[in-house]
Write a protein that holds these residues in place. Structure first.
Motif, PDB file in Angstrom:
ATOM      1  N   PHE A 198      39.222  65.061 -45.867  1.00 12.10           N
ATOM      2  CA  PHE A 198      39.539  65.878 -47.256  1.00 12.10           C
ATOM      3  C   PHE A 198      41.014  65.929 -47.284  1.00 12.10           C
ATOM      4  O   PHE A 198      41.726  65.987 -48.494  1.00 12.10           O
ATOM      5  CB  PHE A 198      38.880  67.222 -47.144  1.00 12.10           C
ATOM      6  CG  PHE A 198      37.440  67.105 -47.703  1.00 12.10           C
ATOM      7  CD1 PHE A 198      37.134  67.077 -48.880  1.00 12.10           C
ATOM      8  CD2 PHE A 198      36.358  67.350 -46.690  1.00 12.10           C
ATOM      9  CE1 PHE A 198      35.807  66.865 -49.329  1.00 12.10           C
ATOM     10  CE2 PHE A 198      35.259  67.131 -46.944  1.00 12.10           C
ATOM     11  CZ  PHE A 198      34.651  67.111 -48.338  1.00 12.10           C
ATOM     12  N   MET A 199      41.870  65.975 -46.204  1.00 10.79           N
ATOM     13  CA  MET A 199      43.206  66.178 -46.078  1.00 10.79           C
ATOM     14  C   MET A 199      43.890  64.898 -46.697  1.00 10.79           C
ATOM     15  O   MET A 199      44.882  64.715 -47.497  1.00 10.79           O
ATOM     16  CB  MET A 199      44.008  66.364 -44.699  1.00 10.79           C
ATOM     17  CG  MET A 199      43.545  67.794 -44.241  1.00 10.79           C
ATOM     18  SD  MET A 199      44.215  69.101 -45.575  1.00 10.79           S
ATOM     19  CE  MET A 199      45.909  68.910 -45.396  1.00 10.79           C
ATOM     20  N   THR A 200      43.081  63.694 -46.813  1.00  5.77           N
ATOM     21  CA  THR A 200      43.525  62.647 -47.154  1.00  5.77           C
ATOM     22  C   THR A 200      43.408  62.627 -48.624  1.00  5.77           C
ATOM     23  O   THR A 200      44.646  62.077 -49.290  1.00  5.77           O
ATOM     24  CB  THR A 200      42.519  61.170 -46.675  1.00  5.77           C
ATOM     25  OG1 THR A 200      42.587  61.233 -45.278  1.00  5.77           O
ATOM     26  CG2 THR A 200      42.923  59.844 -47.110  1.00  5.77           C
ATOM     27  N   LEU A 201      42.396  63.092 -49.224  1.00  6.17           N
ATOM     28  CA  LEU A 201      42.528  63.222 -50.620  1.00  6.17           C
ATOM     29  C   LEU A 201      43.463  63.958 -51.074  1.00  6.17           C
ATOM     30  O   LEU A 201      43.959  63.827 -52.091  1.00  6.17           O
ATOM     31  CB  LEU A 201      41.063  63.746 -50.974  1.00  6.17           C
ATOM     32  CG  LEU A 201      39.687  62.745 -51.382  1.00  6.17           C
ATOM     33  CD1 LEU A 201      38.635  63.732 -51.713  1.00  6.17           C
ATOM     34  CD2 LEU A 201      40.403  61.978 -52.338  1.00  6.17           C
ATOM     35  N   ALA A 202      43.744  65.128 -50.414  1.00  8.81           N
ATOM     36  CA  ALA A 202      44.764  66.005 -50.741  1.00  8.81           C
ATOM     37  C   ALA A 202      46.169  65.488 -50.916  1.00  8.81           C
ATOM     38  O   ALA A 202      46.636  65.457 -51.769  1.00  8.81           O
ATOM     39  CB  ALA A 202      44.693  67.322 -49.961  1.00  8.81           C
ATOM     40  N   HIS A 203      46.390  64.638 -49.802  1.00  6.75           N
ATOM     41  CA  HIS A 203      47.676  63.958 -49.832  1.00  6.75           C
ATOM     42  C   HIS A 203      47.612  63.128 -50.994  1.00  6.75           C
ATOM     43  O   HIS A 203      48.840  62.959 -51.688  1.00  6.75           O
ATOM     44  CB  HIS A 203      47.827  63.043 -48.465  1.00  6.75           C
ATOM     45  CG  HIS A 203      48.339  63.792 -47.513  1.00  6.75           C
ATOM     46  ND1 HIS A 203      49.836  63.782 -47.269  1.00  6.75           N
ATOM     47  CD2 HIS A 203      47.671  64.777 -46.500  1.00  6.75           C
ATOM     48  CE1 HIS A 203      50.055  64.755 -46.084  1.00  6.75           C
ATOM     49  NE2 HIS A 203      49.003  65.394 -45.837  1.00  6.75           N
ATOM     50  N   LYS A 204      46.738  62.554 -51.346  1.00  5.09           N
ATOM     51  CA  LYS A 204      46.718  61.459 -52.394  1.00  5.09           C
ATOM     52  C   LYS A 204      47.047  62.088 -53.814  1.00  5.09           C
ATOM     53  O   LYS A 204      47.621  61.912 -54.662  1.00  5.09           O
ATOM     54  CB  LYS A 204      45.333  60.513 -52.707  1.00  5.09           C
ATOM     55  CG  LYS A 204      45.296  59.379 -51.603  1.00  5.09           C
ATOM     56  CD  LYS A 204      43.891  58.831 -51.578  1.00  5.09           C
ATOM     57  CE  LYS A 204      43.994  58.138 -53.160  1.00  5.09           C
ATOM     58  NZ  LYS A 204      42.472  57.304 -53.052  1.00  5.09           N
ATOM     59  N   LEU A 205      46.365  63.159 -53.746  1.00  3.99           N
ATOM     60  CA  LEU A 205      46.229  64.040 -55.244  1.00  3.99           C
ATOM     61  C   LEU A 205      47.598  64.778 -55.225  1.00  3.99           C
ATOM     62  O   LEU A 205      48.421  64.606 -56.385  1.00  3.99           O
ATOM     63  CB  LEU A 205      45.375  65.029 -55.052  1.00  3.99           C
ATOM     64  CG  LEU A 205      43.854  64.581 -55.420  1.00  3.99           C
ATOM     65  CD1 LEU A 205      42.497  65.719 -54.806  1.00  3.99           C
ATOM     66  CD2 LEU A 205      43.466  64.135 -56.648  1.00  3.99           C
ATOM     67  N   LYS A 206      48.245  65.168 -54.050  1.00  4.21           N
ATOM     68  CA  LYS A 206      49.452  65.795 -54.239  1.00  4.21           C
ATOM     69  C   LYS A 206      50.403  64.708 -54.644  1.00  4.21           C
ATOM     70  O   LYS A 206      51.339  64.928 -55.487  1.00  4.21           O
ATOM     71  CB  LYS A 206      49.923  66.227 -52.933  1.00  4.21           C
ATOM     72  CG  LYS A 206      51.390  66.824 -52.894  1.00  4.21           C
ATOM     73  CD  LYS A 206      51.665  67.196 -51.306  1.00  4.21           C
ATOM     74  CE  LYS A 206      53.005  68.049 -51.195  1.00  4.21           C
ATOM     75  NZ  LYS A 206      54.133  67.293 -51.815  1.00  4.21           N
ATOM     76  N   ASN A 207      50.493  63.640 -53.905  1.00  3.84           N
ATOM     77  CA  ASN A 207      51.483  62.455 -54.264  1.00  3.84           C
ATOM     78  C   ASN A 207      51.543  61.852 -55.729  1.00  3.84           C
ATOM     79  O   ASN A 207      52.362  61.322 -55.991  1.00  3.84           O
ATOM     80  CB  ASN A 207      51.561  61.422 -53.132  1.00  3.84           C
ATOM     81  CG  ASN A 207      51.911  62.193 -51.675  1.00  3.84           C
ATOM     82  OD1 ASN A 207      52.749  63.155 -51.806  1.00  3.84           O
ATOM     83  ND2 ASN A 207      51.368  61.699 -50.521  1.00  3.84           N
ATOM     84  N   ALA A 208      50.211  61.677 -56.088  1.00  6.70           N
ATOM     85  CA  ALA A 208      49.957  61.326 -57.143  1.00  6.70           C
ATOM     86  C   ALA A 208      50.517  61.894 -58.446  1.00  6.70           C
ATOM     87  O   ALA A 208      50.964  61.189 -59.308  1.00  6.70           O
ATOM     88  CB  ALA A 208      48.463  60.931 -57.573  1.00  6.70           C
ATOM     89  N   LYS A 209      50.701  62.988 -58.257  1.00  3.76           N
ATOM     90  CA  LYS A 209      51.301  63.908 -59.532  1.00  3.76           C
ATOM     91  C   LYS A 209      52.078  64.942 -59.093  1.00  3.76           C
ATOM     92  O   LYS A 209      51.907  66.374 -58.812  1.00  3.76           O
ATOM     93  CB  LYS A 209      49.823  64.783 -60.133  1.00  3.76           C
ATOM     94  CG  LYS A 209      49.033  63.693 -60.737  1.00  3.76           C
ATOM     95  CD  LYS A 209      47.664  64.420 -61.170  1.00  3.76           C
ATOM     96  CE  LYS A 209      46.758  64.624 -60.170  1.00  3.76           C
ATOM     97  NZ  LYS A 209      45.392  65.149 -60.571  1.00  3.76           N
ATOM     98  N   PRO A 210      53.323  64.472 -58.819  1.00  2.60           N
ATOM     99  CA  PRO A 210      54.517  65.271 -58.175  1.00  2.60           C
ATOM    100  C   PRO A 210      54.995  66.508 -59.314  1.00  2.60           C
ATOM    101  O   PRO A 210      55.216  67.499 -58.891  1.00  2.60           O
ATOM    102  CB  PRO A 210      55.582  64.414 -58.025  1.00  2.60           C
ATOM    103  CG  PRO A 210      55.436  63.291 -58.740  1.00  2.60           C
ATOM    104  CD  PRO A 210      53.952  63.150 -58.983  1.00  2.60           C
ATOM    105  N   MET A 211      54.875  66.315 -60.559  1.00  2.00           N
ATOM    106  CA  MET A 211      55.551  67.085 -61.609  1.00  2.00           C
ATOM    107  C   MET A 211      54.520  67.865 -62.328  1.00  2.00           C
ATOM    108  O   MET A 211      54.795  68.941 -62.402  1.00  2.00           O
ATOM    109  CB  MET A 211      56.464  66.390 -62.510  1.00  2.00           C
ATOM    110  CG  MET A 211      57.565  65.589 -61.580  1.00  2.00           C
ATOM    111  SD  MET A 211      58.670  66.498 -60.696  1.00  2.00           S
ATOM    112  CE  MET A 211      59.574  67.290 -61.911  1.00  2.00           C
TER     113      MET A 211
END
Lengths: 242, 392
Positions: free
Chosen positions: A189-202
């Motif tokens: 789930f942290m992998t997903l969290a990282h992906k989601l975070k980095n996908a949408k920085p702004m």
């Protein structure tokens, strides 16, 4: 890494002074993740394991949709992951679950490694998902659960990997039950969290739901992800499928 | 006895003028103040006396099942539930062979769900006894399904069946559930859940009539109705921990109109209005709050309140609003669907849907739930509360 957890069944959400909560919420981004798959593959146990850090004593069939959440810290940012745990029986997904595909940020497909039919049904689930959520750029992952039951493994890892590759999804084999794999479930789930975070920085997630920003996401850009892939590769070398 | 006479007798158990016209005009808060205490031994004696009569006065038994405390004890339930459901427990069909029961299309799903139903058995029960009961539960469910080819199993049906099994044993439970499945539970047992969904659409109109602000808040949060799905289709068996509380609800539902569980859902939501309105207007937050029923709610008061809501806002008054509610959801879904298509540049012709109930997009017929159409047609809906419910 994990700063705070909560389940909708308790009242953690209301423990802090209101003004403080509002202030924190203003800063905190929320990502909605839907967990789907056949009946009895372990969707409830996986989400419970991640949100409550333990395997539930007595799980029951999920009726309709259950909701759990946990706040995690990703590279210094507080991110709330909302997990929607759905009923596996076909009749529910046909008419009840569709409401929950709305504004979803990521999808977790779950099958049971000891039950071939749950794996064979995956194309059906994915197809249905595409129907409801036409944005195929939303991160999707495939999870094979129950790999602690080593004697009963029915879905070969290579087969599952090929399937995952064909849909451009990362594959994780894990066990919600096995305490030693608890970190592994967290890491998925942290992998997903990282992906989601980095996908949408702004932009806040709900504004970018249907944007094409996800095109820029690369699967390997998180440390967790690389760690997991490596761990999996090592496990495969040990001729263990999980 | 006419239905009106039956209703006029209700004040004897609920307190003064509970269902009188004057009382119906009062708002919900006042009705909650009505007394829900009762004298158990006195009620028990009255029930025994009624049971001794020949023929038994079924209307009185219904009233006992509805009024505070319900049917009081499982021994009385064993005797009264079959009477209320007009089931002949001396002529229960024998159990079909294992190969027939296990050959049914829903057998595997039933097995999966029953194996996971540990929570439904009293804590501390001997494991061997529990395992035996679980086997009986599978057989009980399969007996009904095999008996009626048109019925489809749904997850949650096992929660209803286990309650009957624990109170009356396998054979009588089969006879009771068999009857209920063709009546109160029939809408839930279609091949799909369209009619179940339609029943859920009654929730907002009932809530809105009593508390428009709360309805508006819930609609704005887009929480939908799925939080109450398990309440409705398991008769609260899935969400309450205490079997005594569950069977109390079953007394009430068996004696009432099939839509009563949704009125109880509305009563629960209305009871928690302050809590809901104080929460963030967000789907996840409101869903999380509502889907967990606090175990210490004043359930007797809520039963009274549900009965009150039924009389104040009978289904026939709500049918149009429920359809409207559905149409709004549909048009919203269609709007979202169009947006998605725009983003993905998928050109799909959005066929115009001319029918109100067309959720799966396949059937072009107007679909109503069996019970809502019944009540919509009958204008004197109050009469339907107790009287229209004749078993035969």
């Amino acid at each position: 890494m994990v700063s705070k957890m909560s389940d909708s069944s308790n009242s953690d959400l209301h423990e802090e002074p209101e003004s403080f909560v509002i202030e924190k919420q203003a800063q905190r981004r929320i990502f909605k993740i839907i967990v789907i798959g056949d009946s009895n593959v372990g969707k409830t146990c996986l989400t419970y394991r991640f949100c409550s850090s333990k395997f539930p004593d007595k799980t029951e069939a999920t009726i309709g949709v259950d909701f759990r959440e946990r706040t995690v810290n990703v590279e210094g940012e507080q991110i709330k992951l909302q997990l929607w745990d759905t009923a596996g029986q076909e009749r529910f997904r046909k008419s009840m679950v569709q409401h929950y595909y709305r504004n979803v940020h990521a999808i977790v497909f779950v099958y049971d490694v000891t039950k071939m039919s749950s794996f064979e049904n995956m194309p059906g689930w994915i197809g249905e998902c595409d129907q409801h959520n036409l944005n195929r750029d939303i991160p999707r992952i495939l999870v094979g659960n129950k790999c602690d039951e080593k004697d009963k493994i029915a879905v070969n890892t290579n087969l599952a990997q090929k399937f995952a590759d064909s849909y451009n999804m990362p594959l994780f084999e894990t066990s919600a039950k096995d305490d030693e794999k608890a970190n592994h479930v967290d890491a998925i789930f942290m992998t997903l969290a990282h992906k989601l975070k980095n996908a949408k920085p702004m932009m806040p997630p709900y504004l970018t739901n249907h944007s094409r920003n996800f095109n820029t996401v690369q699967l390997g850009d998180s440390l967790q992800k690389r760690g997991l892939e490596r761990a999996r590769a090592e496990e495969r070398n040990d001729s263990c499928s999980c | 006895m006419t239905a009106i006479e039956e209703i006029s007798m209700i004040p004897d158990w609920f307190g003064n003028d509970f269902y009188s016209d004057e009382a119906n005009k009062n708002n919900s808060r006042q009705s909650l103040k009505r007394k829900t205490v009762f004298n158990k031994s006195e009620k028990w004696q009255k029930i025994e006396k009624t049971l001794d009569q020949d023929p038994v006065d079924v209307s009185s038994l219904k009233q006992f099942a509805i009024s505070p405390g319900g049917l009081l004890d499982d021994e009385l339930r064993k005797e009264i539930w079959p009477i209320l459901l007009d089931v002949d427990i001396d002529n229960i069909p024998p159990k079909p062979g294992i190969e027939i029961l296990h050959g049914h299309r829903d057998y595997n799903q039933v097995l999966l769900d029953v194996n996971r139903s540990l929570k439904r058995f009293p804590p501390g029960m001997d494991e061997n006894i529990r395992l035996g009961l679980q086997d009986q539960l599978v057989d009980l469910i399969m007996r009904v399904l095999v008996n009626h080819e048109e019925l489809h199993y749904y997850q949650g049906y096992h929660d209803i069946c286990v309650t009957f099994l624990l109170v009356v044993g396998e054979d009588v439970a089969f006879a009771l559930v068999d009857k209920l499945s063709l009546n109160h539970l029939r809408d839930f047992m279609d091949a799909n859940m369209d009619r179940t969904k339609h029943i859920l659409n009654y929730l907002y109109p009932i809530v809105g009539k009593s508390n428009p602000e709360l309805r508006e808040f819930m609609e704005r949060s887009e929480v939908g109705t799925v939080f109450s799905l398990s309440w409705l289709i398991t008769w609260y068996g899935h969400v309450l921990n205490d079997l005594r509380q569950i069977v109390r609800f079953y007394d009430f539902f068996i004696a009432c109109h099939p839509l009563m569980p949704i009125y109880l859902a509305a009563a629960i939501v209305l009871h928690r209005a302050d809590e809901i309105l104080a929460s963030e207007c967000d789907m996840c937050i409101v869903h999380g709050l509502l889907s967990k029923i606090p175990q210490d709610l004043p359930f007797e008061q809520l039963i009274s309140k549900a009965g009150d809501l039924y009389l104040q806002y009978p289904p026939s008054d709500l049918a149009y609003d429920a359809i409207l509610n559905f149409q709004m959801t549909q048009s919203y879904t269609k709007a979202r669907s169009r947006n998605r298509q725009k983003f993905t540049r998928k050109k799909k012709t959005d066929k115009k849907r001319w029918f109100v109930f067309n959720q799966d997009g396949k059937s072009g017929f107007l679909k109503f739930t069996f019970w809502t159409v019944t009540t919509a047609v009958v204008s004197a809906a109050v009469i339907a509360y107790l009287r229209s419910w004749e078993w035969g």
